[in-house]
Enzyme design. Structure first.
Site, PDB file in Angstrom:
ATOM      1  CD  GLU A 120      -5.295  -3.066   9.561  1.00 45.83           C
ATOM      2  OE1 GLU A 120      -6.169  -2.749   9.168  1.00 45.83           O
ATOM      3  OE2 GLU A 120      -4.398  -3.709   9.057  1.00 45.83           O
ATOM      4  CD1 TRP A 165      -5.936   1.704   7.430  1.00 50.85           C
ATOM      5  CD2 TRP A 165      -4.160   0.377   7.946  1.00 50.85           C
ATOM      6  NE1 TRP A 165      -5.329   1.569   6.136  1.00 50.85           N
ATOM      7  CE2 TRP A 165      -4.403   0.564   6.479  1.00 50.85           C
ATOM      8  CE3 TRP A 165      -3.055  -0.371   8.527  1.00 50.85           C
ATOM      9  CZ2 TRP A 165      -3.512  -0.089   5.647  1.00 50.85           C
ATOM     10  CZ3 TRP A 165      -2.368  -0.974   7.537  1.00 50.85           C
ATOM     11  CH2 TRP A 165      -2.382  -0.727   6.050  1.00 50.85           C
ATOM     12  CG  HIS A 182      -0.725  -6.235   4.986  1.00 52.89           C
ATOM     13  ND1 HIS A 182      -0.999  -5.744   6.301  1.00 52.89           N
ATOM     14  CD2 HIS A 182      -1.950  -5.885   4.198  1.00 52.89           C
ATOM     15  CE1 HIS A 182      -2.127  -4.825   6.275  1.00 52.89           C
ATOM     16  NE2 HIS A 182      -2.765  -4.959   4.937  1.00 52.89           N
ATOM     17  CD  GLN A 191      -3.035  -1.108   2.319  1.00 56.31           C
ATOM     18  OE1 GLN A 191      -2.602  -1.931   3.293  1.00 56.31           O
ATOM     19  NE2 GLN A 191      -4.316  -0.417   2.330  1.00 56.31           N
ATOM     20  CE1 TYR A 237      -9.951   0.434   9.499  1.00 57.78           C
ATOM     21  CE2 TYR A 237      -9.513  -1.859   9.785  1.00 57.78           C
ATOM     22  CZ  TYR A 237      -9.140  -0.810   9.639  1.00 57.78           C
ATOM     23  OH  TYR A 237      -7.799  -0.622   9.290  1.00 57.78           O
ATOM     24  CD  GLU A 276      -8.392   0.365   1.831  1.00 56.55           C
ATOM     25  OE1 GLU A 276      -7.425   0.621   2.514  1.00 56.55           O
ATOM     26  OE2 GLU A 276      -9.330  -0.410   2.119  1.00 56.55           O
ATOM     27  CD1 TRP A 277      -6.555  -3.059   0.902  1.00 60.46           C
ATOM     28  CD2 TRP A 277      -4.977  -3.698  -0.383  1.00 60.46           C
ATOM     29  NE1 TRP A 277      -5.537  -3.259   1.522  1.00 60.46           N
ATOM     30  CE2 TRP A 277      -4.426  -3.771   0.745  1.00 60.46           C
ATOM     31  CE3 TRP A 277      -4.272  -4.562  -1.511  1.00 60.46           C
ATOM     32  CZ2 TRP A 277      -3.369  -4.397   1.299  1.00 60.46           C
ATOM     33  CZ3 TRP A 277      -2.942  -4.920  -0.992  1.00 60.46           C
ATOM     34  CH2 TRP A 277      -2.519  -4.999   0.295  1.00 60.46           C
ATOM     35  CG  ASN A 308      -3.610  -7.474   7.803  1.00 59.91           C
ATOM     36  OD1 ASN A 308      -3.788  -6.981   8.703  1.00 59.91           O
ATOM     37  ND2 ASN A 308      -4.248  -7.272   6.857  1.00 59.91           N
ATOM     38  CD  GLU A 309      -7.631  -7.016   7.784  1.00 61.48           C
ATOM     39  OE1 GLU A 309      -7.939  -6.999   6.480  1.00 61.48           O
ATOM     40  OE2 GLU A 309      -7.913  -5.985   8.598  1.00 61.48           O
TER      41      GLU A 309
HETATM   42  O1  IFM Z   1      -6.178  -0.982   4.024  1.00 62.45           O
HETATM   43  C1  IFM Z   1      -6.752  -1.844   4.863  1.00 62.45           C
HETATM   44  C2  IFM Z   1      -5.629  -2.651   5.280  1.00 62.45           C
HETATM   45  O2  IFM Z   1      -4.760  -3.209   4.498  1.00 62.45           O
HETATM   46  C3  IFM Z   1      -6.162  -3.988   6.239  1.00 62.45           C
HETATM   47  N1  IFM Z   1      -7.227  -3.663   6.884  1.00 62.45           N
HETATM   48  C4  IFM Z   1      -8.259  -2.640   6.575  1.00 62.45           C
HETATM   49  C5  IFM Z   1      -7.774  -1.553   6.208  1.00 62.45           C
HETATM   50  C6  IFM Z   1      -8.875  -0.544   5.573  1.00 62.45           C
HETATM   51  O3  IFM Z   1      -9.491  -1.368   4.357  1.00 62.45           O
END
Ligand code: IFM
Length: 437
Positions: free
Chosen positions: A352, A392, A118, A26, A282, A399-400, A158-159
């Site tokens: 995050e 975060w 990630h 990112q 989030y 942002e993906w 990550n996630e």
């Molecule tokens: O930007 C992402 C991050 O890479 C992973 N967690 C959520 C963030 C916000 O969407």
């Protein structure tokens, strides 16, 4: 948004770890100086990223890391969570970059906290294949041997939930597959990779190891049995499927049967004890019975075949991404984890938390962070063992699938000049940390 802003934020315990997070794909850019990842392949395909952008340059952190570390130092954070790009480590000079970065972060008096994966998988690899987990452990050993003398805290993945579900089940993220429930091996192989990585890190002498999983409360859309059942399923898929193998050494509610390989043996590896468990929070999700059509949620299109549908949480402010702002959801999540897993739950770290808003005078972000830090404190007061909090993100970044349209940074990045400008929230966070002492 109504907040307690103005009242001082309550004091957190001594030793509580305050930090900010980023990830390699990112922010780094310098894509031509490394192997390709699945995200490079994905973003090159027309229509995959909403603004048609790629992360080839991103924030050019690869060349500007000194400036970014100075911004970290100015914030006064204890720790910096960043990720290491596996494709870069595979490339000549790649590990040298992380060597320099770790030195710079340490010299700034900040603790480096790398995440080892990630989402930027080397393009030739595939999480549907079991041997990717073993390859990951080999890469982790190489990184740990090189950086372990200076890195005090590690994050394996990550996630994995998002990488599985968005990347392989519905195709909104790289590698863009739409396998629906046939994506489950991707979850299992990542979890196995996590366990093997914990072993590899310990073998290299590392300690203080965790994982960063995304979690949120799941709220049924109504008390109707079909909505309650759909919400229970969503909770199983997003929360329990990724938490329980790590925390309890078991898959929830019969899902073990859906996983490939010798699952019982793998679970022993996956449950290799972690020193702490990372939570990315989030917002909660309101879930109901399937709606019979594709639905839109938070920038995603959810296919009608899914056995649930995601509904609006009404009466809440929304971030620019459309995500509802629900600070007490963080308290609910953390107390819920404590109630669900009791003594088996390792200490938690919020790896995050943040929001997307435009603008440099980002009062909405300040209100969001203020309210979430207070909600976190409420969880601590009710006895949940939480040891740290990472915003975060340090910088606006790629942002993906949304490209550069969503800005999560405490620091604004002008993507034409690459100039960094600390936002009002940067100054707010710095002052909050000073007040914490
Ligand atoms: O930007 C992402 C991050 O890479 C992973 N967690 C959520 C963030 C916000 O969407």
């Amino acid at each position: 948004m109504a907040t307690d802003a103005g009242d001082p934020i309550p004091r957190f315990p001594d030793g509580f770890l305050w930090g900010v997070s980023t990830s390699a794909h990112q922010i780094e850019g310098a894509a031509e100086e490394r192997e390709r990842s699945v995200w490079d392949v994905f973003t090159a395909e027309p229509g995959r990223v909403k603004d048609g952008s790629t992360a080839a340059v991103a924030c050019d952190h690869y060349h500007r890391y000194r400036e970014d570390v100075a911004l970290l130092a100015g914030l006064g954070v204890d720790a910096y969570r960043f990720s290491i790009s596996w494709p870069r480590v595979n490339s000549p000079g790649g590990l040298d970059f992380y060597d320099r970065l770790v030195d710079e972060v340490c010299a700034a008096g900040v603790r480096p906290v790398p995440t080892l994966f990630h989402w930027d998988l080397p393009a030739p690899l595939d999480w549907l294949r079991r041997d990717t987990a073993a390859r990951f452990a080999e890469y982790v050993s190489v990184v740990a041997e090189r950086l372990g003398d200076r890195v005090p805290k590690w994050i394996t993945l990550n996630e994995p939930a998002e990488h599985t579900l968005l990347g392989h089940a519905i195709g909104a993220h790289a590698p863009g597959r739409q396998l629906l429930f046939d994506a489950l091996p991707v979850a299992h192989h990542q979890l196995l990779a996590h366990g093997l990585a914990v072993q590899a890190l310990r073998a290299a002498g590392a300690s203080d190891i965790g994982i960063a999983n995304s979690h949120g409360p799941t709220w049924p859309a109504s008390a109707e049995p079909a909505d309650v059942a759909a919400a229970g399923f969503y909770d199983l898929l997003l929360n329990r499927l990724f938490a329980e193998p790590v925390i309890l050494g078991e898959y929830p509610d019969g899902t073990a049967e859906l996983m490939p390989g010798d699952v019982a043996a793998d679970l022993k590896v996956i449950a290799e004890p972690v020193d702490w468990y990372g939570v990315n929070y989030y917002a909660p999700t309101r879930v109901g019975a399937p709606g019979g059509a594709d639905s839109e949620y938070g920038g995603l299109t959810l296919p009608a075949e899914l056995p649930f549908s995601v509904r609006e949480i009404e009466g809440r402010p929304r971030t620019d991404f459309g995500w509802p702002v629900v600070p007490e959801g963080l308290t609910e999540l953390l107390t819920g984890f404590r109630d669900r897993y009791g003594d088996r739950l390792p200490p938690l770290v919020i790896t995050e938390n943040g929001c997307s808003y435009e603008g440099i005078d980002d009062q909405d972000r300040i209100a969001y962070l203020d309210a979430h830090v207070r909600a976190l404190h409420t969880a601590l007061e009710s006895g949940v063992d939480v040891r740290g909090y990472f915003v975060w993100s340090l910088l606006d970044n790629f942002e993906w699938a949304e490209g550069y349209a969503r800005r999560f940074g405490l620091v604004h990045v002008d993507y034409t000049t690459l100039e960094r400008t600390p936002k009002a929230s940067y100054h707010w966070f710095r002052d909050m940390l000073r007040a914490q002492g």
